[in-house]
Design a protein around this motif. Sequence first.
Motif, mmCIF file in Angstrom:
data_model
loop_
_atom_site.group_PDB
_atom_site.id
_atom_site.type_symbol
_atom_site.label_atom_id
_atom_site.label_comp_id
_atom_site.label_asym_id
_atom_site.label_seq_id
_atom_site.Cartn_x
_atom_site.Cartn_y
_atom_site.Cartn_z
ATOM 1 N N LYS A 36 0.828 -1.214 0.000
ATOM 2 C CA LYS A 36 0.000 0.000 0.000
ATOM 3 C C LYS A 36 0.867 1.272 0.000
ATOM 4 C CE LYS A 36 -4.094 -0.008 2.272
ATOM 5 N NZ LYS A 36 -5.058 -0.261 3.362
ATOM 6 N N ALA A 37 2.106 1.131 0.386
ATOM 7 C CA ALA A 37 3.014 2.290 0.403
ATOM 8 C C ALA A 37 3.593 2.572 -0.985
ATOM 9 C CB ALA A 37 4.150 2.043 1.408
ATOM 10 N N ARG A 38 3.380 1.692 -1.940
ATOM 11 C CA ARG A 38 3.933 1.902 -3.283
ATOM 12 C C ARG A 38 3.184 3.039 -3.995
ATOM 13 N NH1 ARG A 38 7.220 -2.035 -5.156
ATOM 14 N NH2 ARG A 38 6.691 -1.606 -7.346
ATOM 15 N N ALA A 39 3.960 3.831 -4.747
ATOM 16 C CA ALA A 39 3.372 4.990 -5.433
ATOM 17 C C ALA A 39 2.278 4.550 -6.405
ATOM 18 C CB ALA A 39 4.468 5.758 -6.158
ATOM 19 N N ALA A 40 2.499 3.435 -7.110
ATOM 20 C CA ALA A 40 1.513 2.979 -8.105
ATOM 21 C C ALA A 40 0.217 2.565 -7.416
ATOM 22 C CB ALA A 40 2.077 1.814 -8.914
ATOM 23 N N PHE A 41 0.334 1.909 -6.272
ATOM 24 C CA PHE A 41 -0.874 1.512 -5.533
ATOM 25 C C PHE A 41 -1.643 2.773 -5.130
ATOM 26 C CE2 PHE A 41 -3.480 0.622 -1.925
ATOM 27 C CZ PHE A 41 -3.985 -0.645 -2.151
ATOM 28 N N GLN A 42 -0.907 3.771 -4.665
ATOM 29 C CA GLN A 42 -1.578 4.991 -4.185
ATOM 30 C C GLN A 42 -2.225 5.761 -5.327
ATOM 31 O OE1 GLN A 42 1.254 6.913 -1.585
ATOM 32 N NE2 GLN A 42 1.144 5.202 -0.138
ATOM 33 N N ARG A 43 -1.606 5.730 -6.496
ATOM 34 C CA ARG A 43 -2.251 6.361 -7.672
ATOM 35 C C ARG A 43 -3.550 5.620 -8.004
ATOM 36 N NH1 ARG A 43 3.059 6.523 -9.656
ATOM 37 N NH2 ARG A 43 2.698 4.717 -11.001
ATOM 38 N N ALA A 44 -3.469 4.294 -7.978
ATOM 39 C CA ALA A 44 -4.664 3.492 -8.288
ATOM 40 C C ALA A 44 -5.754 3.750 -7.243
ATOM 41 C CB ALA A 44 -4.299 2.007 -8.336
ATOM 42 N N GLU A 45 -5.356 3.846 -5.993
ATOM 43 C CA GLU A 45 -6.332 4.080 -4.924
ATOM 44 C C GLU A 45 -7.019 5.441 -5.097
ATOM 45 O OE1 GLU A 45 -4.784 3.986 -0.892
ATOM 46 O OE2 GLU A 45 -6.407 2.616 -0.325
ATOM 47 N N ALA A 46 -6.254 6.439 -5.537
ATOM 48 C CA ALA A 46 -6.841 7.779 -5.753
ATOM 49 C C ALA A 46 -7.863 7.714 -6.895
ATOM 50 C CB ALA A 46 -5.735 8.790 -6.053
ATOM 51 N N ILE A 47 -7.550 6.947 -7.926
ATOM 52 C CA ILE A 47 -8.497 6.802 -9.051
ATOM 53 C C ILE A 47 -9.738 6.057 -8.579
ATOM 54 C CG2 ILE A 47 -8.839 5.777 -11.351
ATOM 55 C CD1 ILE A 47 -5.757 6.237 -11.780
ATOM 56 N N GLU A 48 -9.527 5.000 -7.808
ATOM 57 C CA GLU A 48 -10.653 4.223 -7.265
ATOM 58 C C GLU A 48 -11.573 5.122 -6.426
ATOM 59 O OE1 GLU A 48 -11.967 1.077 -7.254
ATOM 60 O OE2 GLU A 48 -13.175 1.335 -5.440
ATOM 61 N N MET A 49 -10.988 5.981 -5.616
ATOM 62 C CA MET A 49 -11.802 6.866 -4.769
ATOM 63 C C MET A 49 -12.577 7.860 -5.622
ATOM 64 S SD MET A 49 -9.388 7.357 -1.479
ATOM 65 C CE MET A 49 -10.341 8.660 -0.743
ATOM 66 N N ARG A 50 -11.888 8.401 -6.617
ATOM 67 C CA ARG A 50 -12.556 9.355 -7.522
ATOM 68 C C ARG A 50 -13.732 8.687 -8.245
ATOM 69 N NH1 ARG A 50 -8.962 10.342 -12.368
ATOM 70 N NH2 ARG A 50 -10.205 8.623 -13.188
ATOM 71 N N GLU A 51 -13.497 7.483 -8.757
ATOM 72 C CA GLU A 51 -14.566 6.786 -9.498
ATOM 73 C C GLU A 51 -15.685 6.328 -8.552
ATOM 74 O OE1 GLU A 51 -14.692 6.763 -12.858
ATOM 75 O OE2 GLU A 51 -12.947 8.045 -12.603
ATOM 76 N N GLY A 52 -15.313 5.994 -7.328
ATOM 77 C CA GLY A 52 -16.317 5.614 -6.326
ATOM 78 C C GLY A 52 -17.241 6.782 -6.017
ATOM 79 N N GLU A 53 -16.667 7.992 -6.017
ATOM 80 C CA GLU A 53 -17.509 9.180 -5.767
ATOM 81 C C GLU A 53 -18.394 9.483 -6.971
ATOM 82 O OE1 GLU A 53 -14.862 12.308 -4.450
ATOM 83 O OE2 GLU A 53 -14.352 11.097 -2.684
ATOM 84 N N ARG A 54 -17.852 9.201 -8.161
ATOM 85 C CA ARG A 54 -18.655 9.405 -9.386
ATOM 86 C C ARG A 54 -19.849 8.462 -9.417
ATOM 87 N NH1 ARG A 54 -15.856 8.170 -14.779
ATOM 88 N NH2 ARG A 54 -17.742 8.659 -15.911
ATOM 89 N N PHE A 55 -19.587 7.234 -8.963
ATOM 90 C CA PHE A 55 -20.644 6.216 -8.968
ATOM 91 C C PHE A 55 -20.847 5.718 -7.537
ATOM 92 C CE2 PHE A 55 -18.500 5.713 -13.171
ATOM 93 C CZ PHE A 55 -19.555 6.145 -13.964
ATOM 94 N N PRO A 56 -21.559 6.485 -6.720
ATOM 95 C CA PRO A 56 -21.708 6.071 -5.315
ATOM 96 C C PRO A 56 -22.513 4.780 -5.183
ATOM 97 C CG PRO A 56 -22.864 8.152 -5.745
ATOM 98 C CD PRO A 56 -22.265 7.713 -7.053
#
Length: 214
Positions: A190-210
């Motif tokens: 979870k500390a990897r930069a790529a994981f954190q980028r993916a997590e930010a996208i997941e959160m953004r898309e989760g907000e788009r589609f609650p």
Amino acid sequence: MSDTSSSDITLYYAPRTRSFAALWLLEELGVPYQLESFDFASGRHKQADYLALNPMGKVPLVIEGETPVPEIGAMAIYFADRFGEAGLAPSLTSTARPAYLRWMFFASAIMEPAYAQKLFDWEASAATVAWGSFEQMMEVLTEAVAKGEWLLGDQFSAADVAVGNNLFFGQMIGIIPQDGPLGDYVARFKARAAFQRAEAIEMREGERFPMAAE
Ligand SMILES: N[C@@H](CCC(=O)N[C@@H](CS)C(=O)NCC(=O)O)C(=O)O
């Protein structure tokens, strides 16, 4: 079959699903891709054009050019080899290759049904079913992640994405511990930069589609 020498990658994605594995993989590979994000409520994954590409009607699905790549294990193996310069796959002749493939299959053929057994309380003979048991899976995996930083030792690989995504999901549903060797391994990826980028996208898309209200 079209040629895949010039890459044109699209990820069909739905938030709060296993699609996260493909998103994280693509971020680890550092390759450009288009995100086709949708909500299951839209039924996009059950439309005829989608089913023609993935008859299971599931996400994730990656399309390269006109070539569909369904199934997390297949996309992890294919794209890690395809973009070998990212260093996510041991070479075909590396002595690490069998262990790498073993963990890829462990993620889909052992962890997945073992999770289902735990969640749905299935009675099954460990000696008969292909995945043994949830407890056996946990024992083997806990021992493996305690041995080194990653499943292959020092080298982070696409197998860590396949296995790691299951552990990440398993923690969310409360069947994987937050501490001990498995918790420490999850904290490492979870500390990897790529994981954190993916997590930010997941959160953004989760907000788009609650999540739909119950
Ligand atoms: N074996 C598949 C599993 C994918 C999967 O189970 N996806 C679920 C979401 S987590 C899905 O698309 N479910 C929707 C459905 O089947 O209608 C893989 O590795 O890609």
